[in-house]
Scaffold this motif. Structure first.
Motif, PDB file in Angstrom:
ATOM      1  N   PRO A 175       0.822  -1.205   0.000  1.00 50.90           N
ATOM      2  CA  PRO A 175       0.000   0.000   0.000  1.00 50.90           C
ATOM      3  C   PRO A 175       0.853   1.251   0.000  1.00 50.90           C
ATOM      4  CG  PRO A 175      -0.009  -1.062   2.156  1.00 50.90           C
ATOM      5  CD  PRO A 175       0.710  -1.980   1.227  1.00 50.90           C
ATOM      6  N   SER A 176       0.477   2.147  -0.857  1.00 51.66           N
ATOM      7  CA  SER A 176       1.250   3.391  -0.938  1.00 51.66           C
ATOM      8  C   SER A 176       1.012   4.232   0.311  1.00 51.66           C
ATOM      9  CB  SER A 176       0.846   4.187  -2.175  1.00 51.66           C
ATOM     10  OG  SER A 176      -0.528   4.448  -2.145  1.00 51.66           O
ATOM     11  N   SER A 177       2.046   4.885   0.773  1.00 48.73           N
ATOM     12  CA  SER A 177       1.943   5.695   1.983  1.00 48.73           C
ATOM     13  C   SER A 177       0.980   6.840   1.747  1.00 48.73           C
ATOM     14  CB  SER A 177       3.309   6.258   2.367  1.00 48.73           C
ATOM     15  OG  SER A 177       3.821   7.015   1.302  1.00 48.73           O
ATOM     16  N   PRO A 178       0.116   7.114   2.725  1.00 49.49           N
ATOM     17  CA  PRO A 178      -0.919   8.127   2.529  1.00 49.49           C
ATOM     18  C   PRO A 178      -0.336   9.504   2.332  1.00 49.49           C
ATOM     19  CG  PRO A 178      -0.826   7.423   4.820  1.00 49.49           C
ATOM     20  CD  PRO A 178       0.129   6.566   4.046  1.00 49.49           C
ATOM     21  N   ALA A 179      -0.442   9.956   1.096  1.00 49.39           N
ATOM     22  CA  ALA A 179      -0.018  11.327   0.718  1.00 49.39           C
ATOM     23  C   ALA A 179       1.235  11.769   1.412  1.00 49.39           C
ATOM     24  CB  ALA A 179      -1.138  12.313   0.969  1.00 49.39           C
ATOM     25  N   SER A 180       2.316  11.071   1.066  1.00 49.92           N
ATOM     26  CA  SER A 180       3.651  11.424   1.583  1.00 49.92           C
ATOM     27  C   SER A 180       3.670  11.547   3.098  1.00 49.92           C
ATOM     28  CB  SER A 180       4.172  12.710   0.955  1.00 49.92           C
ATOM     29  OG  SER A 180       3.439  13.810   1.394  1.00 49.92           O
ATOM     30  N   ALA A 181       3.103  10.524   3.744  1.00 47.06           N
ATOM     31  CA  ALA A 181       3.173  10.383   5.211  1.00 47.06           C
ATOM     32  C   ALA A 181       2.708  11.602   5.969  1.00 47.06           C
ATOM     33  CB  ALA A 181       4.580  10.013   5.637  1.00 47.06           C
ATOM     34  N   ARG A 182       1.712  12.220   5.505  1.00 39.14           N
ATOM     35  CA  ARG A 182       1.017  13.337   6.170  1.00 39.14           C
ATOM     36  C   ARG A 182       1.930  14.344   6.839  1.00 39.14           C
ATOM     37  NH1 ARG A 182      -3.309  12.506  10.881  1.00 39.14           N
ATOM     38  NH2 ARG A 182      -4.303  11.127   9.443  1.00 39.14           N
ATOM     39  N   LYS A 183       1.916  15.544   6.358  1.00 37.91           N
ATOM     40  CA  LYS A 183       2.764  16.605   6.907  1.00 37.91           C
ATOM     41  C   LYS A 183       2.274  16.995   8.292  1.00 37.91           C
ATOM     42  CE  LYS A 183       3.727  19.960   3.906  1.00 37.91           C
ATOM     43  NZ  LYS A 183       3.433  20.985   2.917  1.00 37.91           N
ATOM     44  N   GLN A 184       3.217  17.433   9.067  1.00 34.45           N
ATOM     45  CA  GLN A 184       2.862  17.893  10.412  1.00 34.45           C
ATOM     46  C   GLN A 184       1.944  19.095  10.298  1.00 34.45           C
ATOM     47  OE1 GLN A 184       6.133  19.023  12.822  1.00 34.45           O
ATOM     48  NE2 GLN A 184       4.865  19.784  14.458  1.00 34.45           N
ATOM     49  N   GLU A 185       0.869  19.034  11.059  1.00 37.37           N
ATOM     50  CA  GLU A 185      -0.085  20.127  11.024  1.00 37.37           C
ATOM     51  C   GLU A 185       0.575  21.424  11.449  1.00 37.37           C
ATOM     52  OE1 GLU A 185      -4.730  19.126  11.886  1.00 37.37           O
ATOM     53  OE2 GLU A 185      -3.353  19.205  13.510  1.00 37.37           O
ATOM     54  N   GLU A 186       0.229  22.482  10.739  1.00 36.64           N
ATOM     55  CA  GLU A 186       0.782  23.782  11.108  1.00 36.64           C
ATOM     56  C   GLU A 186       0.087  24.267  12.371  1.00 36.64           C
ATOM     57  OE1 GLU A 186       1.474  28.225   9.248  1.00 36.64           O
ATOM     58  OE2 GLU A 186       0.217  26.778   8.215  1.00 36.64           O
ATOM     59  N   ARG A 187       0.886  24.709  13.315  1.00 38.23           N
ATOM     60  CA  ARG A 187       0.339  25.199  14.579  1.00 38.23           C
ATOM     61  C   ARG A 187       0.263  26.712  14.505  1.00 38.23           C
ATOM     62  NH1 ARG A 187       3.800  20.849  15.819  1.00 38.23           N
ATOM     63  NH2 ARG A 187       2.750  19.196  17.006  1.00 38.23           N
ATOM     64  N   THR A 188      -0.922  27.244  14.642  1.00 38.59           N
ATOM     65  CA  THR A 188      -1.117  28.681  14.461  1.00 38.59           C
ATOM     66  C   THR A 188      -1.490  29.400  15.750  1.00 38.59           C
ATOM     67  OG1 THR A 188      -3.434  28.300  13.839  1.00 38.59           O
ATOM     68  CG2 THR A 188      -1.805  28.358  12.055  1.00 38.59           C
ATOM     69  N   SER A 189      -1.635  28.679  16.845  1.00 36.78           N
ATOM     70  CA  SER A 189      -1.997  29.303  18.122  1.00 36.78           C
ATOM     71  C   SER A 189      -0.962  28.936  19.181  1.00 36.78           C
ATOM     72  CB  SER A 189      -3.384  28.852  18.573  1.00 36.78           C
ATOM     73  OG  SER A 189      -4.355  29.182  17.603  1.00 36.78           O
ATOM     74  N   TYR A 190      -0.937  29.727  20.254  1.00 37.59           N
ATOM     75  CA  TYR A 190       0.048  29.461  21.309  1.00 37.59           C
ATOM     76  C   TYR A 190      -0.468  29.981  22.648  1.00 37.59           C
ATOM     77  CZ  TYR A 190       1.189  34.397  20.488  1.00 37.59           C
ATOM     78  OH  TYR A 190       1.112  35.764  20.343  1.00 37.59           O
ATOM     79  N   LEU A 191       0.093  29.412  23.697  1.00 37.68           N
ATOM     80  CA  LEU A 191      -0.162  29.845  25.074  1.00 37.68           C
ATOM     81  C   LEU A 191       1.196  29.950  25.743  1.00 37.68           C
ATOM     82  CD1 LEU A 191      -2.168  30.369  27.449  1.00 37.68           C
ATOM     83  CD2 LEU A 191      -2.026  27.913  27.921  1.00 37.68           C
ATOM     84  N   VAL A 192       1.524  31.133  26.282  1.00 38.64           N
ATOM     85  CA  VAL A 192       2.854  31.340  26.850  1.00 38.64           C
ATOM     86  C   VAL A 192       2.769  31.997  28.226  1.00 38.64           C
ATOM     87  CG1 VAL A 192       4.053  31.513  24.631  1.00 38.64           C
ATOM     88  CG2 VAL A 192       3.097  33.572  25.669  1.00 38.64           C
ATOM     89  N   VAL A 193       3.837  31.789  28.985  1.00 40.28           N
ATOM     90  CA  VAL A 193       4.046  32.484  30.250  1.00 40.28           C
ATOM     91  C   VAL A 193       5.309  33.323  30.094  1.00 40.28           C
ATOM     92  CG1 VAL A 193       4.535  32.224  32.708  1.00 40.28           C
ATOM     93  CG2 VAL A 193       2.952  30.646  31.570  1.00 40.28           C
ATOM     94  N   LYS A 194       5.212  34.608  30.470  1.00 35.52           N
ATOM     95  CA  LYS A 194       6.346  35.528  30.363  1.00 35.52           C
ATOM     96  C   LYS A 194       6.735  35.994  31.766  1.00 35.52           C
ATOM     97  CE  LYS A 194       4.331  37.377  26.078  1.00 35.52           C
ATOM     98  NZ  LYS A 194       3.977  38.616  25.313  1.00 35.52           N
ATOM     99  N   ALA A 195       8.016  36.204  31.967  1.00 36.51           N
ATOM    100  CA  ALA A 195       8.493  36.692  33.267  1.00 36.51           C
ATOM    101  C   ALA A 195       9.822  37.402  33.087  1.00 36.51           C
ATOM    102  CB  ALA A 195       8.633  35.546  34.258  1.00 36.51           C
ATOM    103  N   GLY A 196      10.037  38.438  33.912  1.00 41.25           N
ATOM    104  CA  GLY A 196      11.295  39.166  33.839  1.00 41.25           C
ATOM    105  C   GLY A 196      11.259  40.427  34.678  1.00 41.25           C
ATOM    106  N   PRO A 197      12.280  41.243  34.558  1.00 40.66           N
ATOM    107  CA  PRO A 197      12.343  42.499  35.322  1.00 40.66           C
ATOM    108  C   PRO A 197      11.565  43.624  34.652  1.00 40.66           C
ATOM    109  CG  PRO A 197      14.366  42.193  34.085  1.00 40.66           C
ATOM    110  CD  PRO A 197      13.541  40.969  33.834  1.00 40.66           C
ATOM    111  N   TRP A 198      11.111  44.550  35.481  1.00 43.68           N
ATOM    112  CA  TRP A 198      10.385  45.729  35.022  1.00 43.68           C
ATOM    113  C   TRP A 198      11.079  46.956  35.605  1.00 43.68           C
ATOM    114  CZ3 TRP A 198       5.760  47.809  38.134  1.00 43.68           C
ATOM    115  CH2 TRP A 198       5.303  49.023  37.591  1.00 43.68           C
ATOM    116  N   SER A 199      11.476  47.852  34.732  1.00 50.49           N
ATOM    117  CA  SER A 199      12.122  49.091  35.182  1.00 50.49           C
ATOM    118  C   SER A 199      11.065  50.187  35.292  1.00 50.49           C
ATOM    119  CB  SER A 199      13.220  49.490  34.186  1.00 50.49           C
ATOM    120  OG  SER A 199      13.792  50.713  34.545  1.00 50.49           O
ATOM    121  N   LEU A 200      10.614  50.450  36.538  1.00 50.81           N
ATOM    122  CA  LEU A 200       9.560  51.429  36.770  1.00 50.81           C
ATOM    123  C   LEU A 200      10.059  52.851  36.519  1.00 50.81           C
ATOM    124  CD1 LEU A 200       6.825  52.445  37.921  1.00 50.81           C
ATOM    125  CD2 LEU A 200       7.854  52.246  40.204  1.00 50.81           C
ATOM    126  N   LYS A 201       9.252  53.620  35.791  1.00 43.78           N
ATOM    127  CA  LYS A 201       9.505  55.047  35.583  1.00 43.78           C
ATOM    128  C   LYS A 201       8.210  55.812  35.823  1.00 43.78           C
ATOM    129  CE  LYS A 201      13.724  54.269  34.201  1.00 43.78           C
ATOM    130  NZ  LYS A 201      14.867  54.648  35.065  1.00 43.78           N
TER     131      LYS A 201
END
Length: 222
Positions: free
Chosen positions: A54-80
């Motif tokens: 059996p032929s491989s299904p359409a070139s072994a299916r490409k990895q789905e493109e991920r268009t969304s994200y969830l992130v945590v940010k942290a660092g210093p803040w220079s108050l002015k």
């Protein structure tokens, strides 16, 4: 007369035997008609044709493109602030979720927390603010690296404790920043630098906020 008759009969009998014997010998000498022999059975060997792989299904299916994200940010803040002195470098954190409209343009929504200290008219001022932000993001994906520019605004829920008094207010603000993401499959790491400023002054204390944020970030893509 009688003797002649007997002689004739004997001759006739001998001739009959001779003739009959010749016919019989010819029939015996003639080859027997060929007997139909059954044709040897053809041994048909059925060769099983191997099933095509059996032929491989359409070139072994490409990895789905991920268009969304969830992130945590942290660092210093220079108050002015225009009316604070001795501002220190505080802390910053944010949880943000975002998505892309196309490979270059996207939106991000975030809720953050900033805290820092300063001096207001010889009194210590503790500043805490919770920004709720919406940003337009323009990025340029290059293999797994994506530098981007961020521009947006939001509401800053701020509390300032000065001495024994406390003042809370909500002010609009804007921000602009630069950053870079490194996309590692479903994971994301990166860094971001941002400048923000509130548009009005906090009542009572007459303080406006602005400052620089430098943050590392990590999250997931989906």
């Amino acid at each position: 007369m009688r003797t002649k008759m007997i002689t004739s009969i004997a001759i006739l009998y001998a001739a009959t035997l001779f003739f009959a014997g010749g016919v019989w010998s010819q029939e015996s000498a003639s080859p027997a008609p060929p007997t139909a022999t059954a044709a040897p059975a053809l041994s048909s060997t059925i060769t099983a044709t191997p099933a095509a792989a059996p032929s491989s299904p359409a070139s072994a299916r490409k990895q789905e493109e991920r268009t969304s994200y969830l992130v945590v940010k942290a660092g210093p803040w220079s108050l002015k602030s225009d009316n604070l002195t001795n501002e220190n470098t505080g802390s910053y954190g944010e949880i943000a979720i975002g998505g892309k409209f196309n490979p270059f343009l996207g939106m991000e929504f975030g809720v953050g927390y900033l805290s820092a200290e300063g001096t207001y008219r010889a009194s210590r001022a503790d500043v805490r603010t919770n920004p709720v932000l919406l940003s337009l993001r323009v990025g340029v994906p290059i293999v797994i690296i994506e530098p981007y520019f961020l521009l947006g605004g939001g509401a800053y829920f701020t509390t300032i404790d000065i001495g024994s008094s406390s003042t809370s207010t909500v002010k609009a603000g804007y921000h602009a920043g630069l950053g870079v993401d490194v996309n590692l499959g479903p994971l994301l790491v990166g860094a971001e630098a941002r400048y923000f400023e509130t548009t009005g002054k906090t009542f009572d204390a007459d303080i406006n906020l602005h400052g620089y944020i430098l943050a590392a970030k990590a999250g997931i893509r989906f």
